[in-house]
Design a protein around this motif. Structure first.
Motif, PDB file in Angstrom:
ATOM      1  N   ARG A  15       0.927  -1.135   0.082  1.00 45.18           N
ATOM      2  CA  ARG A  15      -0.146   0.023  -0.090  1.00 45.18           C
ATOM      3  C   ARG A  15       1.066   1.259   0.083  1.00 45.18           C
ATOM      4  O   ARG A  15       1.909   1.042   0.757  1.00 45.18           O
ATOM      5  CB  ARG A  15      -1.106  -0.094   1.130  1.00 45.18           C
ATOM      6  CG  ARG A  15      -1.730  -1.315   1.342  1.00 45.18           C
ATOM      7  CD  ARG A  15      -2.451  -1.282   2.811  1.00 45.18           C
ATOM      8  NE  ARG A  15      -3.683  -0.980   2.577  1.00 45.18           N
ATOM      9  CZ  ARG A  15      -4.571  -0.508   3.549  1.00 45.18           C
ATOM     10  NH1 ARG A  15      -4.087  -0.860   4.779  1.00 45.18           N
ATOM     11  NH2 ARG A  15      -5.775  -0.110   3.204  1.00 45.18           N
ATOM     12  N   VAL A 259      -0.713  -2.875  -5.975  1.00 43.80           N
ATOM     13  CA  VAL A 259      -0.503  -1.926  -4.988  1.00 43.80           C
ATOM     14  C   VAL A 259      -1.699  -1.124  -4.680  1.00 43.80           C
ATOM     15  O   VAL A 259      -2.847  -0.901  -5.697  1.00 43.80           O
ATOM     16  CB  VAL A 259       0.492  -0.957  -5.728  1.00 43.80           C
ATOM     17  CG1 VAL A 259       0.485   0.279  -4.507  1.00 43.80           C
ATOM     18  CG2 VAL A 259       1.792  -1.691  -5.507  1.00 43.80           C
ATOM     19  N   GLU A 260      -2.293  -0.882  -3.582  1.00 39.53           N
ATOM     20  CA  GLU A 260      -3.250  -0.054  -3.060  1.00 39.53           C
ATOM     21  C   GLU A 260      -2.857   1.331  -2.758  1.00 39.53           C
ATOM     22  O   GLU A 260      -2.043   1.584  -2.009  1.00 39.53           O
ATOM     23  CB  GLU A 260      -4.183  -0.700  -2.017  1.00 39.53           C
ATOM     24  CG  GLU A 260      -5.344   0.184  -1.718  1.00 39.53           C
ATOM     25  CD  GLU A 260      -6.354  -0.358  -0.597  1.00 39.53           C
ATOM     26  OE1 GLU A 260      -5.875  -1.213   0.353  1.00 39.53           O
ATOM     27  OE2 GLU A 260      -7.587  -0.199  -0.777  1.00 39.53           O
ATOM     28  N   LEU A 262      -3.605   4.657  -1.414  1.00 35.40           N
ATOM     29  CA  LEU A 262      -4.232   5.110  -0.139  1.00 35.40           C
ATOM     30  C   LEU A 262      -4.794   6.392  -0.249  1.00 35.40           C
ATOM     31  O   LEU A 262      -3.764   7.365  -0.632  1.00 35.40           O
ATOM     32  CB  LEU A 262      -3.759   4.955   1.168  1.00 35.40           C
ATOM     33  CG  LEU A 262      -3.315   3.296   1.717  1.00 35.40           C
ATOM     34  CD1 LEU A 262      -2.597   3.312   2.945  1.00 35.40           C
ATOM     35  CD2 LEU A 262      -4.577   2.458   1.632  1.00 35.40           C
ATOM     36  N   CYS A 288     -10.518   2.390   0.662  1.00 37.83           N
ATOM     37  CA  CYS A 288      -9.362   3.456   1.214  1.00 37.83           C
ATOM     38  C   CYS A 288      -8.776   3.925  -0.118  1.00 37.83           C
ATOM     39  O   CYS A 288      -7.835   4.901  -0.047  1.00 37.83           O
ATOM     40  CB  CYS A 288      -8.155   2.451   1.746  1.00 37.83           C
ATOM     41  SG  CYS A 288      -9.045   1.456   3.117  1.00 37.83           S
ATOM     42  N   MET A 291      -7.198   0.380  -6.143  1.00 37.45           N
ATOM     43  CA  MET A 291      -6.381  -0.886  -6.199  1.00 37.45           C
ATOM     44  C   MET A 291      -5.868  -0.960  -7.648  1.00 37.45           C
ATOM     45  O   MET A 291      -6.786  -0.998  -8.413  1.00 37.45           O
ATOM     46  CB  MET A 291      -7.237  -2.166  -5.711  1.00 37.45           C
ATOM     47  CG  MET A 291      -6.380  -3.473  -5.721  1.00 37.45           C
ATOM     48  SD  MET A 291      -5.135  -3.378  -4.542  1.00 37.45           S
ATOM     49  CE  MET A 291      -5.824  -3.897  -3.127  1.00 37.45           C
ATOM     50  N   CYS A 434       7.064  -1.180  -0.463  1.00 38.01           N
ATOM     51  CA  CYS A 434       6.328  -2.036  -1.241  1.00 38.01           C
ATOM     52  C   CYS A 434       7.129  -3.121  -2.055  1.00 38.01           C
ATOM     53  O   CYS A 434       6.959  -3.887  -3.012  1.00 38.01           O
ATOM     54  CB  CYS A 434       5.334  -1.505  -2.375  1.00 38.01           C
ATOM     55  SG  CYS A 434       3.886  -0.603  -1.841  1.00 38.01           S
TER      56      CYS A 434
END
Ligand code: EPZ
Length: 443
Positions: A15, A259-260, A262, A288, A291, A434
């Motif tokens: 993230r 990967v998110e 945020l 959040c 994605m 990450c």
């Protein structure tokens, strides 16, 4: 001079917290000049350009105090209180303006608040001559008397600015922002036609309305502003940086990761999501943020479909089109795609500085005028890219070299990373968080 070393080939997983938008924060900071009351700005990114702007505002007489980090924790940026109670200087000196073109955004507010301003011409930069003729013509349409003297814009509006209509010959983010701020204190109604529609312009307009301005048409290409006698303070949070978010989306894609992002706002990233979707990279809104994963056709880690990045053609355009600030990053991705793509730059006349550096890493790119033909080196059996020492030239070109380094075989050293520090907060930290093998080498 600091360098960044990257050892490529590791898929990014995890993230990344997206910071406040640099290109919204900079005009929002200059808006503080429009009132003698306190303007509190939240979610400001920690960037070199923000520091340069606060230095410029301080020399105009603005009092600044760091109101502490956001209680929500590290990634919610800094909080700054600005109070331009008494403007002691209406001059923006060359030695500051030459470092950051956005300094020219003090012109409109100073003219509106004080009836005069002496602002250095910003000069060109690596990506183009970047004139300010539309800023000047627009302010003259509102009654300002402007002349150029010794490299400075000398503007006067002793009786204040008047209402009027400004039609921009081409879309300009900065000219729209300068005129929007000046118009808030004009005597009468100002109409801005062919105005820029970037979300950062909308963020500025929303903040100005929170300060008591009367702006209608936000988000569209025609803005109506009813001038008022004065503006008051406000407390405003900067919107998330869509260009930073899209940059990290490409980082996930180029490494075949997931990967998110945020805090990313998918509503400001539609052209990017459409382009990446065509390239077999999915951007999916989550609670959040957004994605990002390779393999639209469910070809992510859940199996099925292919996970390769597909080649697509891209042409930059004003918002809501594909952003010019993402052109270099997209070129790095296409260098790792499975076929040939055409990338056309329509906003700036010289925004291919990253091409020779990407070619040092094995990218196969041919430039003809405003278009670059990229023959992707990715896909099944593709040779890929190899690491190399490369040179950063401007903010977005620099980050495209980092992206290529994340995918390349071997080690990449990016020199002159001060360009990166202007627009990317804690880049190495966010990427290494990450799984990237990336490190800053301090000289
Ligand atoms: C803003 O620059 C951004 N900067 C740029 O981001 C972005 O690339 C650009 O908008 C386009 O989206 C900030 O917001 C601080 P323009 P700006 O006026 O306002 C020409 C980054 O990497 N033009 O929209 O300077 C100009 O030369 C930076 O974060 C005139 O001819 O851009 C360009 O070709 C890079 N006369 C085109 O218009 C003028 O008076 C668009 O420029 C003004 C502009």
């Amino acid at each position: 001079m600091d360098k960044i070393r990257i050892r490529g080939g590791r898929p990014l997983e995890g993230r990344i917290a997206i910071s406040g938008a640099k290109n919204a924060a900079l005009p929002l900071l200059t808006a503080s000049l429009l009132t003698d009351e306190a303007l509190v700005l939240r979610n400001l990114p920690h960037l070199a350009d923000i520091a340069t702007m606060t230095h410029l505002l301080a020399q105009h007489g603005t009092d600044l105090s760091m109101a502490g980090a956001h209680p929500g924790g590290g990634h919610m940026g800094q909080v700054l209180e600005l109070r331009a109670g008494d403007i002691t200087s209406t001059e923006a000196p060359y030695d500051i303006v030459r470092k950051m073109r956005a300094s020219v955004l003090v012109l409109g507010p100073l003219l509106a608040r004080c009836g005069q301003a002496r602002v250095s011409l910003p000069g060109g930069c690596a990506i183009g001559t970047r004139p300010v003729d539309m800023h000047i013509r627009g302010l003259e349409a509102l009654g300002a008397e402007i002349e150029l003297d010794d490299g400075y814009i000398v503007a006067r509006a002793p009786g204040g600015l008047r209402g009027g209509t400004v039609v921009f010959p081409r879309v300009s983010v900065g000219a729209t922002e300068n005129l929007l701020m000046a118009a808030t204190l004009a005597k009468g109604e100002v109409v801005l036609e062919n105005a820029a529609r970037e979300p950062e312009v909308g963020d500025l307009a929303n903040c100005l309305n929170a300060m008591g301005a009367r702006i209608e048409g936000i988000g569209g290409d025609t803005l109506h502003i009813q001038g008022v006698d004065r503006l008051h303070g406000a407390d405003y949070a900067v919107l998330p940086d869509r260009i930073e978010a899209a940059t990290y989306a490409i980082a996930a894609a180029i490494t075949g990761g997931k990967v998110e992002l945020l805090g990313a706002q998918s509503s400001t990233m539609e052209a990017v999501a459409a382009a990446l979707g065509q390239a077999n990279v999915s951007l999916r809104p989550t609670e959040c943020g957004v994605m990002v994963e390779c393999g639209n056709s469910g070809g992510g880690s859940s199996g099925g479909g292919d996970r390769w990045v597909h080649s697509i053609d891209v042409s930059t355009a004003p918002y809501p089109g594909f952003p010019t600030d993402l052109q270099a990053q997209m070129m790095a991705l296409m260098a790792m795609a499975d076929g040939a793509s055409m990338i056309t730059e329509t906003i700036f006349e010289n925004r291919f500085q990253h091409v020779p550096e990407l070619m040092r890493m094995g990218a196969d790119i041919t430039v003809k005028g405003a278009t670059a033909m990229v023959r992707g080196r990715g896909g099944p059996g593709g040779p890929g890219l190899h690491g190399a020492p490369v040179m950063a030239t401007d903010l977005r070109a620099s980050v495209s070299l980092v992206l290529a380094g994340l995918a390349a075989e071997g080690e990449t050293i990016v020199n002159r990373v001060y360009h990166l520090d202007r627009g990317y907060e804690r880049l190495e930290e966010k990427l290494s968080g990450c799984g990237a093998d990336i490190e800053r080498l301090t000289a």
